[in-house]
Design a protein around this motif. Structure first.
Motif, PDB file in Angstrom:
ATOM      1  N   MET A 167       7.817   2.609  -0.985  1.00 56.58           N
ATOM      2  CA  MET A 167       6.923   3.488  -0.241  1.00 56.58           C
ATOM      3  C   MET A 167       5.808   3.920  -1.174  1.00 56.58           C
ATOM      4  N   VAL A 168       4.567   3.552  -0.841  1.00 56.94           N
ATOM      5  CA  VAL A 168       3.482   3.854  -1.769  1.00 56.94           C
ATOM      6  C   VAL A 168       2.673   5.081  -1.377  1.00 56.94           C
ATOM      7  N   ASN A 225       7.830  -4.082  -3.549  1.00 55.21           N
ATOM      8  CA  ASN A 225       7.339  -3.333  -4.715  1.00 55.21           C
ATOM      9  C   ASN A 225       8.507  -2.628  -5.398  1.00 55.21           C
ATOM     10  N   PRO A 226       8.395  -2.341  -6.713  1.00 54.77           N
ATOM     11  CA  PRO A 226       9.464  -1.612  -7.399  1.00 54.77           C
ATOM     12  C   PRO A 226       9.754  -0.266  -6.720  1.00 54.77           C
ATOM     13  N   ILE A 227       8.697   0.404  -6.262  1.00 55.18           N
ATOM     14  CA  ILE A 227       8.849   1.608  -5.448  1.00 55.18           C
ATOM     15  C   ILE A 227       8.196   1.276  -4.103  1.00 55.18           C
ATOM     16  N   SER A 267       9.511   8.047  -4.969  1.00 56.08           N
ATOM     17  CA  SER A 267      10.066   7.433  -6.164  1.00 56.08           C
ATOM     18  C   SER A 267      11.365   6.682  -5.875  1.00 56.08           C
TER      19      SER A 267
END
Lengths: 154, 103
Positions: free
Chosen positions: A102-103, A98-100, A41
């Protein structure tokens, strides 16, 4: 008059209690055991790296290969495949913008970890890093993926 | 929600395990177009892969993974007759699992 406000107040709090009971006010994030919340997150790549691996010290390596499209027509589904010849104990995929970032993180035990494939969402064109941790070292491979239609928002 | 699993021989040895889970994977940033309210985040958090009941790998996901996640790993030390199972849980506590025997 007092009686009226009292009834109003008690009705409002009763409605609140019903809403809470129905799960409307519950926090949206109920954690599963050992889900690495800090890493998955964090909104910064560095913070995510620290949380997942305890270090941000990575070296680019040919031992990690990414198989992914150079251009994704649809950012909502971008297939990424990581293969490595070293014995991996953790594999993380990071989409930088990306907004977060680490996916996903794969914790691999004995016999697993040579391959990890998953489909990720990408908001915009960005470099995608695959970081493999092996025996205390962090190895990385990077590929720029062009996205024509973003996968976030609706 | 359904979960399907496929096993094939890997290109570089072992077995490739491919799991397709039916799941919306909501980010929590999307608005419902009719009501204008935010759709709460709903995503698979952890997928546990086991061989004969012993966990071999755990995939941790977040909302950045596509809807209906297709996750693949390679298990190098499995042999025919072994039972491979996967189970997942999401952030709302829902879960599902699937199991296949290597032939």
């Amino acid at each position: 008059m007092k009686r009226r406000t009292f009834i109003k107040g008690s009705m409002a709090s009763a409605a609140l209690a019903v809403a809470a009971g129905a799960g409307l006010l519950k926090p949206t994030r109920v954690l599963a055991a050992d889900w690495p919340e800090a890493a998955l997150s964090a909104d910064q790549v560095d913070a995510a790296m620290q949380a997942a691996f305890g270090s941000g010290d990575v070296t680019d390596s040919g031992d990690v290969q990414i198989k992914a499209p150079l251009q994704a027509e649809n950012g909502a589904v971008v297939p990424i495949q990581v293969t490595t010849s070293v014995k991996a104990d953790k594999i993380a995929i990071i989409s930088e913008k990306n907004p977060i970032p680490m996916v996903t993180v794969l914790d691999a035990g004995d016999g697993a970890g040579g391959l990890y494939s998953i489909r990720i969402k990408m908001g915009e064109t960005s470099p995608v890093h695959c970081v493999v941790s092996s025996g205390g070292k962090l190895l990385r491979a990077t590929q720029e993926i062009k996205v024509t239609v973003g996968g976030c928002g609706g | 929600m359904t979960t399907k699993m496929k096993i094939k021989t890997g290109n570089s040895g072992g077995y490739d395990v491919l799991v397709l889970a039916k799941h919306p994977m909501e980010t929590g940033n999307r608005k419902d177009q009719k009501t204008g309210e935010m759709i709460p985040a709903h995503f698979i958090q952890t997928m546990v892969f086991s061989v004969n009941g012993t966990p071999v790998a755990q995939a941790h996901l977040n909302q950045g993974i596509s809807a209906n996640p297709l996750v693949g790993i390679n298990i190098s030390n499995a042999k025919p007759g072994d039972t491979v199972s996967v189970s997942w849980t999401d952030n709302k506590g829902e879960s599902d699992s699937a199991e296949t025997t290597i032939s």
